[in-house]
Design an enzyme around this catalytic site. Structure first.
Site, short mmCIF file in Angstrom:
data_model
loop_
_atom_site.label_atom_id
_atom_site.label_comp_id
_atom_site.label_asym_id
_atom_site.label_seq_id
_atom_site.Cartn_x
_atom_site.Cartn_y
_atom_site.Cartn_z
N LYS A 174 0.88 -1.26 -0.05
CA LYS A 174 -0.02 -0.17 0.00
C LYS A 174 0.85 1.19 0.00
CE LYS A 174 -3.55 -0.42 2.91
NZ LYS A 174 -4.28 -0.38 4.01
N GLU B 36 -14.57 11.47 11.77
CA GLU B 36 -14.83 11.59 10.59
C GLU B 36 -15.98 11.50 9.81
OE1 GLU B 36 -14.71 7.75 9.13
OE2 GLU B 36 -14.97 9.26 7.89
N LEU C 205 -33.53 7.15 2.11
CA LEU C 205 -34.81 6.49 2.11
C LEU C 205 -34.90 5.51 0.81
CD1 LEU C 205 -37.37 8.90 3.64
CD2 LEU C 205 -36.48 7.16 4.68
N CYS D 179 -18.40 0.25 7.51
CA CYS D 179 -18.55 1.37 8.63
C CYS D 179 -20.08 0.92 8.99
CB CYS D 179 -18.60 2.70 8.04
SG CYS D 179 -17.07 3.27 7.19
C1 UGA Z 1 -20.99 5.85 5.92
C2 UGA Z 1 -21.55 7.25 6.36
O1 UGA Z 1 -22.47 7.53 5.51
C3 UGA Z 1 -20.60 8.20 6.55
O2 UGA Z 1 -21.23 9.68 7.01
C4 UGA Z 1 -19.57 7.88 7.34
O3 UGA Z 1 -18.53 8.60 7.70
C5 UGA Z 1 -18.90 6.37 6.94
O4 UGA Z 1 -19.94 5.59 6.73
C6 UGA Z 1 -17.90 5.84 7.93
O5 UGA Z 1 -18.50 5.69 9.07
O6 UGA Z 1 -16.57 6.17 7.71
P1 UGA Z 1 -20.12 4.82 3.69
O7 UGA Z 1 -19.85 3.64 4.53
O8 UGA Z 1 -19.14 5.56 2.55
O9 UGA Z 1 -20.37 6.04 4.52
O10 UGA Z 1 -21.61 4.50 2.82
P2 UGA Z 1 -23.07 5.20 2.68
O11 UGA Z 1 -23.00 6.19 1.70
O12 UGA Z 1 -23.46 5.58 4.07
O13 UGA Z 1 -24.07 3.79 2.33
C7 UGA Z 1 -23.72 2.58 3.25
C8 UGA Z 1 -24.72 1.56 2.54
O14 UGA Z 1 -26.13 1.94 2.68
C9 UGA Z 1 -24.34 1.26 1.16
O15 UGA Z 1 -24.38 -0.13 1.01
C10 UGA Z 1 -25.48 1.77 0.50
O16 UGA Z 1 -25.71 1.17 -0.64
C11 UGA Z 1 -26.87 1.61 1.53
N1 UGA Z 1 -27.93 2.61 1.43
C12 UGA Z 1 -27.86 4.02 1.41
C13 UGA Z 1 -29.22 2.33 1.13
O17 UGA Z 1 -29.66 0.91 1.17
N2 UGA Z 1 -30.03 3.11 1.00
C14 UGA Z 1 -29.98 4.40 1.30
O18 UGA Z 1 -31.02 5.22 1.12
C15 UGA Z 1 -28.78 5.03 1.19
#
Ligand code: UGA
Length: 451
Positions: free
Chosen positions: A39, A156, A263, A273
């Site tokens: 990495k 973060e 939603l 996460c």
């Molecule tokens: C998430 C949080 O959104 C961030 O704010 C946080 O900083 C991050 O974790 C972390 O703890 O580091 P991330 O893991 O990049 O970010 O992903 P998200 O965009 O939150 O999506 C998570 C999951 O939820 C994905 O599998 C996505 O497809 C799903 N999702 C999201 C849904 O099924 N429905 C939705 O309406 C939104």
């Protein structure tokens, strides 16, 4: 411009690599330290070790102008005024709790290698997602080892796919500060200097105590996970009653108090996460004697896992009750689009379960195939949608990549053996697909309803 601050970033995974590149872009002198030689070699050449839009130019620029270095040599921590802890806190094997070993080894690395600063105490900034109580533990350990350090906990909130933007222009920053006001002021002032462009942009900055800062992070992720599981539970109700969850979400989302984001019903949340954070939060609540306060997160987790069962059951039902020998084209393997991350990916999990039930799974993804080929060599991975669709008995769209959202149903129909599709992310137009002759099934959605 003020001369930059000398910074180390310990842990150069998703969070650390992005943070290091963004801090160099802010004008600081940054060294990223990680134990993973492969990495580090990539990052040192200005090449990201994962897919993240906008990261590569920052890395290249920082490496080229000398403001950004990466190394496995921990003695590089010497001379830095600020040490960011950005290591992972994955789920511990056989438990819900977080594995904190990387955080504690980062603290020991600081003790062994950091040097005192002539400008005042060194500042150790925790960014990793940790159980509440960790920041004080880090401060106590540094004090016990005789290191003159102020600990600031600065969670973060970056989303994969928007990590650079979320780091350089977050919607808020949170500083968890020590109870000693004078030392807290030192920590605040130094972190303000590091984040000068963020402060100058007037982004809200909240000064709180350690436990609040630690809880803000897990509370935010728990709320997001709850929102997703809430709409997925509504999807179950919609399936049972003939309602359409996408229209329902649209309607309730117009209420500002609810809001329309997060939603999107479908196969649920995954990634590095949300799943592990809600579990670690439950484990920590148990240790604190308030497990009942988070019992609802257990339900959030089970609703989420049930989506995967439902997708597999629906596939079996559409294929006539048996999956053995059925050719299933799986579109999407990453946990969400614009990422190559397959950690706890619902899509990959479903693909694996279909394979386990005897289906002939042919899967593709614009970015995740390399990781899947390593993690699941048993799965048949192809490089194009055309190859995946060719001769398929059933198509499953499991990650909402734009290429898949914009698939032409008429053209796709010419490639498959049987035009049957499960829209696992509710991103296709049910009418367009039905009109083109497909048997379309969403997640909590009706394709036949005229309204
Ligand atoms: C998430 C949080 O959104 C961030 O704010 C946080 O900083 C991050 O974790 C972390 O703890 O580091 P991330 O893991 O990049 O970010 O992903 P998200 O965009 O939150 O999506 C998570 C999951 O939820 C994905 O599998 C996505 O497809 C799903 N999702 C999201 C849904 O099924 N429905 C939705 O309406 C939104």
């Amino acid at each position: 411009m003020l001369p930059g601050v000398k910074i180390s970033v310990i842990g150069c995974g998703y969070l650390g690599a992005v943070h290091a590149a963004c801090m160099a872009d802010f004008g600081h002198d940054v060294v990223g330290v990680d134990i993973d030689e492969a990495k580090v070699a990539k990052l040192a050449a200005g090449v990201p070790s994962f897919h993240e839009p906008g990261l590569e130019p920052l890395l290249r620029q920082g490496v080229a102008d000398g403001s950004l270095r990466f190394t496995t040599d921990k003695t590089a921590l010497a001379g830095a005024r600020v040490h960011f802890i950005a290591v992972g806190t994955p789920q511990r094997g056989g438990s819900y709790a977080a594995d904190m070993s990387y955080v504690w080894s980062a603290v020991e690395d600081i003790i062994a290698n950091a040097t005192p600063s002539s400008d005042g105490p060194i500042v150790v900034v925790g960014k990793s997602t940790v159980p509440v109580g960790t920041a004080q533990g880090v401060a106590d350990r540094l004090a016990e080892a005789g290191v003159d350090a102020v600990v600031v906990w600065n969670p973060e909130f970056l989303r994969e796919g928007y990590a650079v933007q979320d780091t350089q222009r977050p919607d808020r920053v949170v500083y968890g500060l020590p109870d000693d006001r004078d030392r807290g002021e030192i920590g605040r002032a130094v972190v303000d200097e590091v984040y000068a462009p963020i402060i100058a942009a007037g982004i809200p900055r909240l000064l709180v105590n350690y436990p609040t800062a630690e809880l803000v992070k897990v509370a935010a992720n728990s709320f997001l996970a709850t929102k997703i599981s809430f709409i997925n539970s509504m999807a179950e109700l919609c399936d049972a009653s003939g309602a359409d969850v996408s229209r329902l979400a649209e309607a309730i989302g117009h209420d500002d108090r609810i809001g329309s984001k997060f939603l999107q019903a479908g196969i649920g949340f995954g990634g590095g996460c949300l799943p592990k954070d809600i579990r670690a939060f439950m484990a920590r609540a148990g240790e604190l004697g308030v497990d009942q306060s988070l019992t609802f997160l257990r339900e959030v987790d089970s609703i989420n896992m049930r989506r995967r069962d439902h997708a597999v059951d629906l596939a079996s039902e559409m294929a006539g009750g048996r999956l053995v020998g059925v050719k299933v084209a799986v579109l999407g393997l990453t946990f969400k689009p614009d990422s190559d991350d397959v950690r706890d990916s619902p899509a990959l999990d479903i693909a694996g379960r279909l394979w386990g039930r005897g289906a002939n799974v042919v899967a593709t993804d614009p970015a995740g195939t390399e990781a899947v080929r390593l993690a699941r060599p048993d799965l048949h991975i192809v490089d194009s949608v055309q190859e995946a669709l060719s001769g398929a008995d059933l198509v499953m769209l499991l990650t909402a990549w734009q290429d898949y959202v914009h698939l032409d149903p008429a053209h796709a129909k010419t490639l498959v053996a049987t035009p049957r599709i499960i829209d696992g992310r509710n991103v296709l137009d049910p009418h367009a697909w039905t009109d083109a002759g497909w048997d379309y099934r969403g997640m909590g959605r009706r394709s036949s309803s005229i309204w």
